[in-house]
Design a protein around this motif. Structure first.
Motif, short mmCIF file in Angstrom:
data_model
loop_
_atom_site.label_atom_id
_atom_site.label_comp_id
_atom_site.label_asym_id
_atom_site.label_seq_id
_atom_site.Cartn_x
_atom_site.Cartn_y
_atom_site.Cartn_z
N GLN A 195 0.82 -1.21 0.00
CA GLN A 195 0.00 0.00 0.00
C GLN A 195 0.85 1.26 0.00
O GLN A 195 0.38 2.33 -0.35
CB GLN A 195 -0.92 0.02 1.21
CG GLN A 195 -1.96 -1.06 1.19
CD GLN A 195 -2.88 -0.99 2.39
OE1 GLN A 195 -2.70 -0.18 3.30
NE2 GLN A 195 -3.87 -1.85 2.42
N LEU A 196 2.09 1.14 0.41
CA LEU A 196 2.99 2.29 0.51
C LEU A 196 4.30 1.97 -0.18
O LEU A 196 4.66 0.82 -0.33
CB LEU A 196 3.31 2.58 1.99
CG LEU A 196 2.15 2.77 2.94
CD1 LEU A 196 2.64 2.71 4.37
CD2 LEU A 196 1.46 4.08 2.67
N PHE A 197 5.02 3.01 -0.56
CA PHE A 197 6.39 2.81 -1.02
C PHE A 197 7.19 4.04 -0.70
O PHE A 197 6.67 5.14 -0.54
CB PHE A 197 6.46 2.47 -2.52
CG PHE A 197 6.03 3.58 -3.44
CD1 PHE A 197 6.97 4.45 -3.97
CD2 PHE A 197 4.71 3.74 -3.77
CE1 PHE A 197 6.58 5.46 -4.83
CE2 PHE A 197 4.30 4.75 -4.63
CZ PHE A 197 5.25 5.62 -5.16
N GLY A 198 8.48 3.85 -0.58
CA GLY A 198 9.39 4.96 -0.28
C GLY A 198 10.31 5.21 -1.46
O GLY A 198 10.73 4.29 -2.15
N VAL A 199 10.59 6.47 -1.69
CA VAL A 199 11.58 6.89 -2.69
C VAL A 199 12.58 7.75 -1.93
O VAL A 199 12.21 8.77 -1.36
CB VAL A 199 10.93 7.70 -3.83
CG1 VAL A 199 11.97 8.16 -4.83
CG2 VAL A 199 9.83 6.90 -4.51
N TRP A 200 13.84 7.32 -1.90
CA TRP A 200 14.80 8.05 -1.08
C TRP A 200 16.22 7.86 -1.61
O TRP A 200 16.50 6.97 -2.40
CB TRP A 200 14.73 7.59 0.37
CG TRP A 200 15.05 6.14 0.57
CD1 TRP A 200 14.20 5.08 0.47
CD2 TRP A 200 16.33 5.58 0.86
NE1 TRP A 200 14.86 3.90 0.69
CE2 TRP A 200 16.17 4.19 0.93
CE3 TRP A 200 17.59 6.13 1.07
CZ2 TRP A 200 17.24 3.33 1.20
CZ3 TRP A 200 18.65 5.27 1.34
CH2 TRP A 200 18.46 3.90 1.41
N GLU B 228 -4.29 0.01 16.84
CA GLU B 228 -4.83 1.16 16.10
C GLU B 228 -3.84 1.75 15.09
O GLU B 228 -4.18 2.68 14.38
CB GLU B 228 -5.26 2.25 17.09
CG GLU B 228 -6.38 1.82 18.00
CD GLU B 228 -6.62 2.83 19.13
OE1 GLU B 228 -7.80 3.00 19.49
OE2 GLU B 228 -5.65 3.44 19.63
N ARG B 229 -2.65 1.22 15.01
CA ARG B 229 -1.64 1.75 14.10
C ARG B 229 -2.07 1.59 12.64
O ARG B 229 -2.72 0.62 12.28
CB ARG B 229 -0.32 1.01 14.28
CG ARG B 229 0.34 1.28 15.59
CD ARG B 229 1.62 0.53 15.71
NE ARG B 229 2.59 1.12 14.79
CZ ARG B 229 3.78 0.60 14.55
NH1 ARG B 229 4.14 -0.52 15.11
NH2 ARG B 229 4.60 1.20 13.72
N GLU B 230 -1.66 2.54 11.80
CA GLU B 230 -1.93 2.46 10.37
C GLU B 230 -0.95 1.50 9.70
O GLU B 230 0.21 1.42 10.09
CB GLU B 230 -1.77 3.83 9.73
CG GLU B 230 -2.80 4.84 10.16
CD GLU B 230 -2.60 6.18 9.45
OE1 GLU B 230 -3.59 6.66 8.87
OE2 GLU B 230 -1.48 6.71 9.49
N TYR B 231 -1.44 0.80 8.71
CA TYR B 231 -0.62 -0.05 7.84
C TYR B 231 0.12 -1.17 8.58
O TYR B 231 1.16 -1.61 8.14
CB TYR B 231 0.38 0.79 7.03
CG TYR B 231 -0.30 1.87 6.23
CD1 TYR B 231 -1.05 1.56 5.12
CD2 TYR B 231 -0.20 3.21 6.62
CE1 TYR B 231 -1.69 2.55 4.39
CE2 TYR B 231 -0.83 4.21 5.89
CZ TYR B 231 -1.57 3.87 4.78
OH TYR B 231 -2.20 4.84 4.07
N ARG C 45 4.89 0.95 8.32
CA ARG C 45 5.69 2.17 8.51
C ARG C 45 5.62 2.59 9.96
O ARG C 45 4.79 2.09 10.73
CB ARG C 45 5.25 3.30 7.59
CG ARG C 45 3.87 3.85 7.87
CD ARG C 45 3.70 5.18 7.14
NE ARG C 45 2.42 5.76 7.36
CZ ARG C 45 2.04 6.41 8.45
NH1 ARG C 45 2.84 6.55 9.45
NH2 ARG C 45 0.83 6.92 8.55
N CYS C 46 6.45 3.53 10.33
CA CYS C 46 6.43 4.02 11.71
C CYS C 46 5.18 4.88 11.94
O CYS C 46 4.49 5.26 11.00
CB CYS C 46 7.70 4.81 12.00
SG CYS C 46 7.90 6.25 10.95
N ASP C 47 4.92 5.18 13.18
CA ASP C 47 3.75 6.00 13.53
C ASP C 47 3.97 7.46 13.18
O ASP C 47 5.11 7.94 13.11
CB ASP C 47 3.48 5.93 15.04
CG ASP C 47 3.12 4.54 15.49
OD1 ASP C 47 2.48 3.81 14.72
OD2 ASP C 47 3.47 4.18 16.62
N LYS C 48 2.86 8.17 12.98
CA LYS C 48 2.94 9.62 12.84
C LYS C 48 3.41 10.19 14.18
O LYS C 48 3.20 9.60 15.24
CB LYS C 48 1.56 10.20 12.55
CG LYS C 48 0.99 9.81 11.22
CD LYS C 48 -0.41 10.40 11.07
CE LYS C 48 -1.03 9.96 9.78
NZ LYS C 48 -2.42 10.46 9.65
#
Length: 63
Positions: free
Chosen positions: A6-11, A41-44, A29-32
């Motif tokens: 669902q997510l990807f990183g470009v770095w 309740e964490r996302e993803y 991914r890490c939390d906001k």
């Protein structure tokens, strides 16, 4: 690039003038910074029952 995340990183490395860019699927991914909830309740997030296996793959095709 093909993946089902669902997510990807470009770095690339900060302040290193690196001759490359990384593109990577993220299956979590890490939390906001403002997150104050519980682990559930964490996302993803991903979870497994005992004995289950989390296995993913992605492909990169360069022309």
């Amino acid at each position: 690039m093909t993946f089902d995340a669902q997510l990807f990183g470009v770095w690339s490395p900060d302040k290193k003038q690196a001759p490359f860019v990384c593109i990577e699927p993220w299956y979590g991914r890490c939390d906001k910074k403002s997150f104050t909830g519980t682990l559930e309740e964490r996302e993803y997030g991903n979870s497994l029952c005992p004995g289950e296996v989390f296995e993913k793959q992605f492909s990169v095709r360069i022309h």
